[in-house]
Each structure stands twice: as C-alpha cells, then as structure tokens.
Design a protein around this motif. Structure first.
Motif, PDB file in Angstrom:
ATOM      1  N   PHE A  70     -19.929  -3.413  -5.737  1.00  0.00           N
ATOM      2  CA  PHE A  70     -21.222  -2.798  -5.416  1.00  0.00           C
ATOM      3  C   PHE A  70     -22.362  -3.496  -6.150  1.00  0.00           C
ATOM      4  N   TYR A  71     -22.135  -3.810  -7.424  1.00  0.00           N
ATOM      5  CA  TYR A  71     -23.184  -4.419  -8.252  1.00  0.00           C
ATOM      6  C   TYR A  71     -23.018  -5.936  -8.369  1.00  0.00           C
ATOM      7  N   ALA A  72     -22.353  -6.560  -7.406  1.00  0.00           N
ATOM      8  CA  ALA A  72     -22.075  -8.006  -7.464  1.00  0.00           C
ATOM      9  C   ALA A  72     -23.341  -8.841  -7.703  1.00  0.00           C
ATOM     10  N   VAL A  73     -24.461  -8.361  -7.194  1.00  0.00           N
ATOM     11  CA  VAL A  73     -25.730  -9.079  -7.361  1.00  0.00           C
ATOM     12  C   VAL A  73     -26.125  -9.214  -8.842  1.00  0.00           C
ATOM     13  N   HIS A  74     -25.583  -8.324  -9.683  1.00  0.00           N
ATOM     14  CA  HIS A  74     -25.899  -8.365 -11.124  1.00  0.00           C
ATOM     15  C   HIS A  74     -24.806  -9.037 -11.961  1.00  0.00           C
ATOM     16  N   LYS A  75     -23.870  -9.693 -11.277  1.00  0.00           N
ATOM     17  CA  LYS A  75     -22.691 -10.282 -11.927  1.00  0.00           C
ATOM     18  C   LYS A  75     -22.998 -11.123 -13.165  1.00  0.00           C
ATOM     19  N   PRO A 103     -26.154  -9.755 -18.515  1.00  0.00           N
ATOM     20  CA  PRO A 103     -25.400  -9.375 -19.718  1.00  0.00           C
ATOM     21  C   PRO A 103     -24.892  -7.932 -19.676  1.00  0.00           C
ATOM     22  N   PHE A 104     -25.541  -7.085 -18.883  1.00  0.00           N
ATOM     23  CA  PHE A 104     -25.139  -5.678 -18.840  1.00  0.00           C
ATOM     24  C   PHE A 104     -24.106  -5.353 -17.755  1.00  0.00           C
ATOM     25  N   PHE A 105     -23.607  -6.409 -17.049  1.00  0.00           N
ATOM     26  CA  PHE A 105     -22.714  -6.177 -15.901  1.00  0.00           C
ATOM     27  C   PHE A 105     -21.431  -5.413 -16.280  1.00  0.00           C
ATOM     28  N   ILE A 122     -37.454  11.429 -11.646  1.00  0.00           N
ATOM     29  CA  ILE A 122     -36.111  11.834 -12.077  1.00  0.00           C
ATOM     30  C   ILE A 122     -35.742  11.142 -13.384  1.00  0.00           C
ATOM     31  N   ARG A 123     -35.983   9.833 -13.447  1.00  0.00           N
ATOM     32  CA  ARG A 123     -35.567   9.095 -14.648  1.00  0.00           C
ATOM     33  C   ARG A 123     -36.393   9.489 -15.865  1.00  0.00           C
ATOM     34  N   ARG A 124     -37.685   9.694 -15.689  1.00  0.00           N
ATOM     35  CA  ARG A 124     -38.522  10.113 -16.817  1.00  0.00           C
ATOM     36  C   ARG A 124     -38.079  11.489 -17.318  1.00  0.00           C
ATOM     37  N   ASP A 131     -31.250   6.504 -21.257  1.00  0.00           N
ATOM     38  CA  ASP A 131     -30.812   5.138 -21.543  1.00  0.00           C
ATOM     39  C   ASP A 131     -31.164   4.288 -20.327  1.00  0.00           C
ATOM     40  N   ILE A 132     -31.420   2.987 -20.524  1.00  0.00           N
ATOM     41  CA  ILE A 132     -31.760   2.134 -19.378  1.00  0.00           C
ATOM     42  C   ILE A 132     -30.576   2.044 -18.400  1.00  0.00           C
ATOM     43  N   GLU A 133     -29.356   2.155 -18.918  1.00  0.00           N
ATOM     44  CA  GLU A 133     -28.165   2.093 -18.060  1.00  0.00           C
ATOM     45  C   GLU A 133     -27.834   3.477 -17.489  1.00  0.00           C
ATOM     46  N   LYS A 134     -27.813   4.466 -18.347  1.00  0.00           N
ATOM     47  CA  LYS A 134     -27.496   5.839 -17.906  1.00  0.00           C
ATOM     48  C   LYS A 134     -28.791   6.467 -17.411  1.00  0.00           C
ATOM     49  N   ASN A 135     -29.161   6.064 -16.192  1.00  0.00           N
ATOM     50  CA  ASN A 135     -30.473   6.469 -15.677  1.00  0.00           C
ATOM     51  C   ASN A 135     -30.365   7.370 -14.447  1.00  0.00           C
ATOM     52  N   ILE A 136     -29.270   8.143 -14.384  1.00  0.00           N
ATOM     53  CA  ILE A 136     -29.081   9.273 -13.455  1.00  0.00           C
ATOM     54  C   ILE A 136     -28.880   8.901 -11.989  1.00  0.00           C
ATOM     55  N   VAL A 137     -29.734   8.006 -11.481  1.00  0.00           N
ATOM     56  CA  VAL A 137     -29.679   7.708 -10.042  1.00  0.00           C
ATOM     57  C   VAL A 137     -29.801   6.211  -9.774  1.00  0.00           C
ATOM     58  N   HIS A 138     -29.275   5.835  -8.634  1.00  0.00           N
ATOM     59  CA  HIS A 138     -29.478   4.489  -8.098  1.00  0.00           C
ATOM     60  C   HIS A 138     -30.109   4.637  -6.722  1.00  0.00           C
ATOM     61  N   GLY A 139     -30.961   3.697  -6.348  1.00  0.00           N
ATOM     62  CA  GLY A 139     -31.511   3.679  -4.995  1.00  0.00           C
ATOM     63  C   GLY A 139     -31.665   2.243  -4.532  1.00  0.00           C
ATOM     64  N   SER A 190     -20.762  -3.526 -18.942  1.00  0.00           N
ATOM     65  CA  SER A 190     -21.074  -2.168 -19.388  1.00  0.00           C
ATOM     66  C   SER A 190     -21.473  -1.282 -18.199  1.00  0.00           C
ATOM     67  N   LEU A 191     -22.300  -1.821 -17.311  1.00  0.00           N
ATOM     68  CA  LEU A 191     -22.750  -1.059 -16.140  1.00  0.00           C
ATOM     69  C   LEU A 191     -21.579  -0.667 -15.242  1.00  0.00           C
ATOM     70  N   THR A 192     -20.677  -1.604 -14.980  1.00  0.00           N
ATOM     71  CA  THR A 192     -19.569  -1.305 -14.071  1.00  0.00           C
ATOM     72  C   THR A 192     -18.542  -0.380 -14.745  1.00  0.00           C
ATOM     73  N   ILE A 245     -25.984   9.467  -7.232  1.00  0.00           N
ATOM     74  CA  ILE A 245     -26.140  10.225  -8.478  1.00  0.00           C
ATOM     75  C   ILE A 245     -25.021   9.719  -9.381  1.00  0.00           C
ATOM     76  N   LYS A 246     -25.406   9.050 -10.463  1.00  0.00           N
ATOM     77  CA  LYS A 246     -24.459   8.340 -11.324  1.00  0.00           C
ATOM     78  C   LYS A 246     -23.626   9.325 -12.169  1.00  0.00           C
ATOM     79  N   PRO A 247     -22.578   8.818 -12.853  1.00  0.00           N
ATOM     80  CA  PRO A 247     -21.714   9.720 -13.624  1.00  0.00           C
ATOM     81  C   PRO A 247     -22.460  10.605 -14.627  1.00  0.00           C
TER      82      PRO A 247
HETATM   83  P1  CMP Z   1     -29.752   0.598 -10.852  1.00  0.00           P
HETATM   84  O1  CMP Z   1     -30.997   0.998 -10.172  1.00  0.00           O
HETATM   85  O2  CMP Z   1     -28.471   1.248 -10.456  1.00  0.00           O
HETATM   86  O3  CMP Z   1     -29.580  -0.989 -10.725  1.00  0.00           O
HETATM   87  C1  CMP Z   1     -28.855  -1.755 -11.628  1.00  0.00           C
HETATM   88  C2  CMP Z   1     -28.507  -0.978 -12.861  1.00  0.00           C
HETATM   89  O4  CMP Z   1     -28.226  -1.773 -13.993  1.00  0.00           O
HETATM   90  C3  CMP Z   1     -29.707  -0.145 -13.300  1.00  0.00           C
HETATM   91  O5  CMP Z   1     -29.943   0.896 -12.414  1.00  0.00           O
HETATM   92  C4  CMP Z   1     -29.282   0.260 -14.681  1.00  0.00           C
HETATM   93  O6  CMP Z   1     -28.338   1.316 -14.655  1.00  0.00           O
HETATM   94  C5  CMP Z   1     -28.622  -1.028 -15.119  1.00  0.00           C
HETATM   95  N1  CMP Z   1     -29.548  -1.865 -15.846  1.00  0.00           N
HETATM   96  C6  CMP Z   1     -30.612  -2.507 -15.405  1.00  0.00           C
HETATM   97  N2  CMP Z   1     -31.221  -3.204 -16.359  1.00  0.00           N
HETATM   98  C7  CMP Z   1     -30.485  -3.018 -17.445  1.00  0.00           C
HETATM   99  C8  CMP Z   1     -30.580  -3.475 -18.753  1.00  0.00           C
HETATM  100  N3  CMP Z   1     -31.568  -4.294 -19.143  1.00  0.00           N
HETATM  101  N4  CMP Z   1     -29.649  -3.048 -19.621  1.00  0.00           N
HETATM  102  C9  CMP Z   1     -28.644  -2.234 -19.212  1.00  0.00           C
HETATM  103  N5  CMP Z   1     -28.508  -1.766 -17.959  1.00  0.00           N
HETATM  104  C10 CMP Z   1     -29.428  -2.153 -17.084  1.00  0.00           C
END
Ligand code: CMP
Length: 138
Positions: free
Chosen positions: A48-53, A56-58, A101-103, A108-116, A60-62, A8-10
């Motif tokens: 944790f999110y190294a796969v997304h390194k 472009p959103f790395f 949950i997300r709907r 926001d695409i980033e502030k999407n409440i949960v990760h799985g 901001s996401l971290t 459950i994200k911030p």
């Molecule tokens: P999550 O399921 O935690 O996996 C990677 C996270 O990166 C994703 O949820 C979003 O919070 C974020 N994310 C994915 N795609 C984008 C994007 N296009 N722009 C910004 N953040 C993104």
C-alpha cells in the motif's frame, strides 16, 4: 463526482475514534460508498505504501499500519479528495489547522489517525487495493 480512499489507522481504531471520524465525513456531505475493517499483513502494508519505500520512516510506518485493525472506506462527493484532506489536516499534526482530525487527535507525525488519497491517480490505485467493483455502492 469523485472518489477517494480513507483509512482510520490502528491508533484511531484503538482509541475509539471510528465514530468521530465518520461523523465528520457525514457532517460534510461526504457519502461512504464502501467500508470494512481489516488487519493488514506487513506485506500488504508495504504494498500500500510502496511509494514511500525509500523513506526513512517506511519500516516504522508499515509496522504501525499492521499493528492493529484499520477501517478502510471509499468516500464519494464533489471534490472529495481535497475535501477529505482538508478535514484530515496536515500530515504533521503540529501543522494541521484547528478543527481538523489530526490537530484534534493525532499524537505523532506517524500515528496521525487517518490516511486519505492525495490525487485522482493515487485514489484509483488505493481504492482498487482494498475493494473490487462489486463492493462499491453506486
Ligand atoms: P499518510 O497520509 O498515511 O501518508 C504516509 C504516512 O507516512 C503519513 O500519513 C504518516 O503516517 C507517515 N509519515 C509521513 N511523514 C513522516 C515522517 N516524516 N516521519 C514519520 N512518518 C511519516
């Protein structure tokens, strides 16, 4: 029987949605076998999110992921990786199915409440990132 990591994200924590998220897991016969609240450091979020390194959103996401406490859980159940992803809905809340949950809560695409976790290999890495074997209820 499968296991997956849920966070459950911030935004979910600060908006008072911990109970709402957990309720949805419990109502869908998903067992919680480990749970804790932590505040990540920037380094921990990056690991944790190294796969997304390279994305472009790395940055901001971290930054977002260490902006406040998160609740991390290990979920267990039959086909729970996919089941959790169905309950969460698509990453982009605008594309998420109704009743997910997300709907229902994301803004926001980033502030999407949960990760799985998205697959057995990532689930195994992500569970091990937060929990050791003694912290998982068998
Ligand atoms: P999550 O399921 O935690 O996996 C990677 C996270 O990166 C994703 O949820 C979003 O919070 C974020 N994310 C994915 N795609 C984008 C994007 N296009 N722009 C910004 N953040 C993104």
């Amino acid at each position: 029987m499968e296991r997956t990591l849920s966070i459950i994200k911030p935004d979910g924590v600060s908006r008072g949605l911990i109970g709402e998220v957990i309720k949805r897991f419990e109502q869908n016969q998903i067992r919680i076998v480990a749970m804790k609240m932590v505040q990540l450091t920037k380094k921990q979020a990056e690991g944790f999110y190294a796969v997304h390194k390279a994305r472009p959103f790395f940055q901001s996401l971290t930054d977002f992921m260490c902006s406040g406490p998160v609740v991390v859980m290990v979920l267990e159940g039959e086909n729970v990786i996919q089941k959790n992803r169905t309950i969460m809905g698509a990453t982009n809340y605008k594309e998420a199915a109704e009743g997910t949950i997300r709907r229902d809560f994301a803004t926001d695409i980033e502030k999407n409440i949960v990760h799985g976790s998205d697959a057995p290999e990532t689930a195994s890495f992500e569970i091990g990132y937060f929990f050791n074997a003694f912290e998982l209820i068998s």
